[in-house]
Every structure is written in C-alpha cells, then in structure tokens.
Design a protein around this motif. Sequence first.
Motif, mmCIF file in Angstrom:
data_model
loop_
_atom_site.group_PDB
_atom_site.id
_atom_site.type_symbol
_atom_site.label_atom_id
_atom_site.label_comp_id
_atom_site.label_asym_id
_atom_site.label_seq_id
_atom_site.Cartn_x
_atom_site.Cartn_y
_atom_site.Cartn_z
ATOM 1 N N ASN A 15 -8.688 19.282 10.954
ATOM 2 C CA ASN A 15 -8.836 20.441 10.069
ATOM 3 C C ASN A 15 -8.400 20.155 8.629
ATOM 4 N N SER A 16 -8.566 18.911 8.190
ATOM 5 C CA SER A 16 -8.190 18.554 6.828
ATOM 6 C C SER A 16 -9.271 17.673 6.206
ATOM 7 N N THR A 17 -9.448 17.803 4.914
ATOM 8 C CA THR A 17 -10.380 16.928 4.203
ATOM 9 C C THR A 17 -9.652 15.773 3.515
ATOM 10 N N ILE A 32 0.853 -1.193 0.000
ATOM 11 C CA ILE A 32 0.000 0.000 0.000
ATOM 12 C C ILE A 32 0.886 1.241 0.000
ATOM 13 N N THR A 33 0.654 2.119 -0.951
ATOM 14 C CA THR A 33 1.410 3.369 -1.021
ATOM 15 C C THR A 33 0.977 4.306 0.098
ATOM 16 N N GLN A 34 1.950 4.899 0.767
ATOM 17 C CA GLN A 34 1.627 5.915 1.769
ATOM 18 C C GLN A 34 1.563 7.279 1.094
ATOM 19 N N GLY A 35 0.576 8.077 1.486
ATOM 20 C CA GLY A 35 0.462 9.395 0.885
ATOM 21 C C GLY A 35 -0.731 10.158 1.410
ATOM 22 N N ILE A 36 -1.162 11.144 0.640
ATOM 23 C CA ILE A 36 -2.328 11.964 0.960
ATOM 24 C C ILE A 36 -3.353 11.710 -0.137
ATOM 25 N N TRP A 37 -4.569 11.325 0.266
ATOM 26 C CA TRP A 37 -5.552 10.859 -0.702
ATOM 27 C C TRP A 37 -6.883 11.609 -0.555
ATOM 28 N N PRO A 38 -7.676 11.711 -1.633
ATOM 29 C CA PRO A 38 -8.963 12.403 -1.558
ATOM 30 C C PRO A 38 -10.045 11.583 -0.855
ATOM 31 N N ASP A 39 -9.847 10.255 -0.767
ATOM 32 C CA ASP A 39 -10.822 9.391 -0.101
ATOM 33 C C ASP A 39 -10.098 8.148 0.424
ATOM 34 N N ARG A 40 -10.860 7.166 0.859
ATOM 35 C CA ARG A 40 -10.242 5.967 1.439
ATOM 36 C C ARG A 40 -9.782 4.947 0.396
#
Length: 198
Positions: free
Chosen positions: A85-87, A36-44
Amino acid sequence: MTGKIKLSTLQIFMTAVDVVEFSKVLKDQIESVKFITQGIWPDRNIPIFDILDMETAKNIHFCIINIDILSIENYKKNYVGHYPNSTDYRNAVVGEGLVGFSCSRIADYNIESLMNGWLTASYDLLEEPETDKFVKAVWKIFKKGAKKVYLINRETGQIADKPETRFFAWPDAAKKFNGENGHYLTNHAFAYFVAKDV
C-alpha cells in the motif's frame, strides 16, 4: 537446501569523522565496496557512494555492498521495493554481499553521551561463502582501527578491568567521549563506557 543462517553484529561508537575515515580505509582495502544510504525513495535510483564524506556521514543508516558479490543492478532489483500500500521504495541493508551499517548518535536520555550504532550481517553460511569472507574482512578492518571499551561507574569513576567483547570505539569517538565533563560512550541509561588507552 539452505544451510545455517549466520547473524553477526558489532556494537560500534563512531563520530562522523570516524565514519568518513572508516569508509576510506575500507575502500582502500576492499576496492569493490560501495556505500548505500538507507531511506525512503521515489524510485529505485538510490544514493550510492564510493566513500562517505562529512555530509553523507550525517545519514544514520547505510549498507556496505560488495559489488563483486552482488551487483548494483541485482541489489536494486532484489533489495529495493515497495511496502504494501505504498508507492515509495525502501532498501534492505542485510543479505548476500551486504553489511548493515548504523552509525552512532547522541543518546536521547543523555545528550552529553554517544550511543552506539552497529555493523550487522545476516547470510547463509553454506549458500553464501563469499559473503562470509567479506563480512569477516570488514570486521577485521573495523577492529584494527578501533579501541576497546570498558564499563565505567560514573559515580566512582571506577573502570572495569576487562574490556567489553562486542563494543568498540574508533579514535575520534574514544577521544571526544572519554568520560571528561560528562561525555561518555553509552549503550543504555545504565551502561556507560570509556576507552582506556586514549
């Protein structure tokens, strides 16, 4: 009641070639693993791979999940979430059934040398015995494919007699960063290594 928290880490030197090969070997020996790539994503719906290829291996941070211990559904539910405080969604890389996998990268203080990444795990020995077995299996598979590395004095070329106990290099990294033409394995600006048996 929780037991003893186990923290375990290997310092690793791997090129993208090594990362791909390691993913294949690991998948071959433990069929229930995924990456699984670690990162910042728009959804799950985070990126999940059965094995890594040269393109995905360029991502620096992954986790290795054993879906026999932790299902993808439970991973997304319990290990993917918002920062305050993040989406955006972020995903954890250690926990039950997980091994954190941070790849090597070119050192910012010496662009001719490869800085170590790591394999890391954190879990409860008493509450998570299956994770303990999984982590030990991953470590064993990794070490079987790896070469030992030795501290080197770059000025004199003298190589230490004894190998490092926590640092390991896979074959492509060991071959390409073997001390020739200023190409070394490195942990910080004053620690450089080579693999002797290249």
